[in-house]
Design an enzyme around this catalytic site. Sequence first.
Site, PDB file in Angstrom:
ATOM      1  N   TYR A  35      27.336 -63.294 -15.747  1.00 15.42           N
ATOM      2  CA  TYR A  35      25.870 -63.449 -15.851  1.00 15.42           C
ATOM      3  C   TYR A  35      25.399 -63.527 -17.304  1.00 15.42           C
ATOM      4  O   TYR A  35      24.261 -63.901 -17.563  1.00 15.42           O
ATOM      5  CB  TYR A  35      25.107 -62.280 -15.196  1.00 15.42           C
ATOM      6  N   HIS A  93      35.208 -60.000  -9.465  1.00 16.00           N
ATOM      7  CA  HIS A  93      34.028 -60.782  -9.046  1.00 16.00           C
ATOM      8  C   HIS A  93      34.349 -61.681  -7.846  1.00 16.00           C
ATOM      9  O   HIS A  93      33.571 -61.760  -6.885  1.00 16.00           O
ATOM     10  CB  HIS A  93      33.506 -61.607 -10.227  1.00 16.00           C
TER      11      HIS A  93
HETATM   12  N1  LIG Z   1      28.893 -60.589  -6.483  1.00 11.06           N
HETATM   13  C1  LIG Z   1      28.400 -61.799  -6.494  1.00 11.06           C
HETATM   14  O1  LIG Z   1      29.137 -62.798  -6.412  1.00 11.06           O
HETATM   15  C2  LIG Z   1      26.908 -61.995  -6.593  1.00 11.06           C
HETATM   16  C3  LIG Z   1      26.333 -63.243  -6.290  1.00 11.06           C
HETATM   17  C4  LIG Z   1      24.940 -63.380  -6.369  1.00 11.06           C
HETATM   18  C5  LIG Z   1      24.164 -62.279  -6.728  1.00 11.06           C
HETATM   19  N2  LIG Z   1      24.754 -61.075  -7.047  1.00 11.06           N
HETATM   20  C6  LIG Z   1      23.948 -59.887  -7.477  1.00 11.06           C
HETATM   21  O2  LIG Z   1      22.909 -59.691  -6.562  1.00 11.06           O
HETATM   22  C7  LIG Z   1      21.651 -59.700  -7.253  1.00 11.06           C
HETATM   23  C8  LIG Z   1      20.568 -60.203  -6.339  1.00 11.06           C
HETATM   24  O3  LIG Z   1      20.826 -61.511  -5.873  1.00 11.06           O
HETATM   25  P1  LIG Z   1      19.951 -62.761  -6.288  1.00 11.06           P
HETATM   26  O4  LIG Z   1      19.328 -62.479  -7.605  1.00 11.06           O
HETATM   27  O5  LIG Z   1      20.795 -63.945  -6.170  1.00 11.06           O
HETATM   28  O6  LIG Z   1      18.875 -62.881  -5.121  1.00 11.06           O
HETATM   29  P2  LIG Z   1      17.779 -61.911  -4.434  1.00 11.06           P
HETATM   30  O7  LIG Z   1      17.783 -60.546  -5.011  1.00 11.06           O
HETATM   31  O8  LIG Z   1      17.955 -62.082  -2.977  1.00 11.06           O
HETATM   32  O9  LIG Z   1      16.428 -62.668  -4.817  1.00 11.06           O
HETATM   33  C9  LIG Z   1      15.908 -62.688  -6.100  1.00 11.06           C
HETATM   34  C10 LIG Z   1      14.638 -63.524  -6.024  1.00 11.06           C
HETATM   35  O10 LIG Z   1      13.701 -62.876  -5.168  1.00 11.06           O
HETATM   36  C11 LIG Z   1      12.478 -62.675  -5.860  1.00 11.06           C
HETATM   37  N3  LIG Z   1      11.938 -61.366  -5.478  1.00 11.06           N
HETATM   38  C12 LIG Z   1      12.412 -60.161  -5.835  1.00 11.06           C
HETATM   39  N4  LIG Z   1      11.674 -59.172  -5.285  1.00 11.06           N
HETATM   40  C13 LIG Z   1      10.692 -59.780  -4.575  1.00 11.06           C
HETATM   41  C14 LIG Z   1       9.610 -59.303  -3.814  1.00 11.06           C
HETATM   42  N5  LIG Z   1       9.398 -57.984  -3.647  1.00 11.06           N
HETATM   43  N6  LIG Z   1       8.787 -60.212  -3.227  1.00 11.06           N
HETATM   44  C15 LIG Z   1       9.010 -61.544  -3.381  1.00 11.06           C
HETATM   45  N7  LIG Z   1      10.022 -62.061  -4.098  1.00 11.06           N
HETATM   46  C16 LIG Z   1      10.870 -61.189  -4.691  1.00 11.06           C
HETATM   47  C17 LIG Z   1      12.840 -62.719  -7.327  1.00 11.06           C
HETATM   48  O11 LIG Z   1      11.731 -63.191  -8.054  1.00 11.06           O
HETATM   49  P3  LIG Z   1      11.124 -62.396  -9.318  1.00 11.06           P
HETATM   50  O12 LIG Z   1      12.152 -62.468 -10.413  1.00 11.06           O
HETATM   51  O13 LIG Z   1       9.867 -63.145  -9.583  1.00 11.06           O
HETATM   52  O14 LIG Z   1      10.867 -60.969  -8.910  1.00 11.06           O
HETATM   53  C18 LIG Z   1      13.976 -63.718  -7.359  1.00 11.06           C
HETATM   54  O15 LIG Z   1      13.486 -65.041  -7.409  1.00 11.06           O
HETATM   55  C19 LIG Z   1      21.935 -60.586  -8.468  1.00 11.06           C
HETATM   56  O16 LIG Z   1      20.949 -60.462  -9.469  1.00 11.06           O
HETATM   57  C20 LIG Z   1      23.290 -60.087  -8.851  1.00 11.06           C
HETATM   58  O17 LIG Z   1      23.179 -58.845  -9.538  1.00 11.06           O
HETATM   59  C21 LIG Z   1      26.110 -60.923  -6.955  1.00 11.06           C
END
Ligand SMILES: NC(=O)c1ccc[n+]([C@@H]2O[C@H](COP(=O)([O-])OP(=O)(O)OC[C@H]3O[C@@H](n4cnc5c(N)ncnc54)[C@H](OP(=O)(O)O)[C@@H]3O)[C@@H](O)[C@H]2O)c1
Length: 268
Positions: A35, A93
Amino acid sequence: MGIGTWYPDQRQRCVDSVLTALGHGYRHVDTAQQYDTEKYVGEAIQRSDVPREEITVATKVRPSNLSYDRVLESTKESLDALGVETIDLLYVHYPLKAYDVEETMAAFTELYEQGLIDNIGLSNYSIPLLDEAMDVLDVPVFAHQVEMHPLLQQQHLLEHARKHDYWLVAYRPLVGGKVMEMPALIDIAEKHDVTPAQVSLAWLLSKERVAVVPKATGDHVAANWDARQLELTADDVARIDAISREERTVTRESSVMIHDEPMPWEET
Ligand SMILES: NC(=O)c1ccc[n+]([C@@H]2O[C@H](COP(=O)([O-])OP(=O)(O)OC[C@H]3O[C@@H](n4cnc5c(N)ncnc54)[C@H](OP(=O)(O)O)[C@@H]3O)[C@@H](O)[C@H]2O)c1
């Protein structure tokens, strides 16, 4: 609940989000070598009033760094970027690219024995690959992080987590924000005077042995944390459990890291 820190752009916003999260009560921060946010997480931890020992710092070794030597070297780079002496939870990862179960697990064990990491995590594994890694490791697996949300419920992986007593950490718990458009979640949210995002998080947290790492900025950081107080009814939970449409959003095509190899779940 942890704060996710995958920012496809605007990485510097990570410092504010993590600081806000820590100020609001979060004690778990999820980052990864891939990241490119480890240094921002480190800066937020330094600037926060929360004592370091109260925070679970989780990061992940990039697939190209999974050879024995590169696990050791790159984890030291992660420790430097994060500005910490120990990583609380270090994940593989993806079990792809330089991954070799014996070699990679030996390096993780070495880091554990040296006290440089406190817990071992795996991410994006299939059940056969989980079993293989657990057979090789003497140290218990602490967590498995996978895509999990109302459109990808991961029942088999959850059963495996409970059977072997480790955490299933749900990434992309808001389907990247798309939960806000799901009719069943909108309906349940209206009933409780909350948002569909909060319903999705509360539904995941209603499941024993599940943790969540939503990424959020601004007011969403606090709103997500507050979802821990939301108690869904058994009917609400059953209604979301019954959603049969499946949608996986992290795919080979969507990942710049590993676009040239089949994902672990494509092989089973
Ligand atoms: N291990 C892996 O391979 C892997 C893969 C993908 C992700 N991850 C981890 O998982 C975390 C989360 O996944 P993600 O970032 O892909 O997706 P997510 O958490 O499902 O969604 C993030 C999105 O949702 C919005 N959001 C957050 N809270 C909200 C709320 N209360 N109401 C409306 N919209 C909201 C955010 O916008 P705003 O920024 O405007 O709040 C952002 O656009 C990542 O940051 C990472 O740490 C791990």
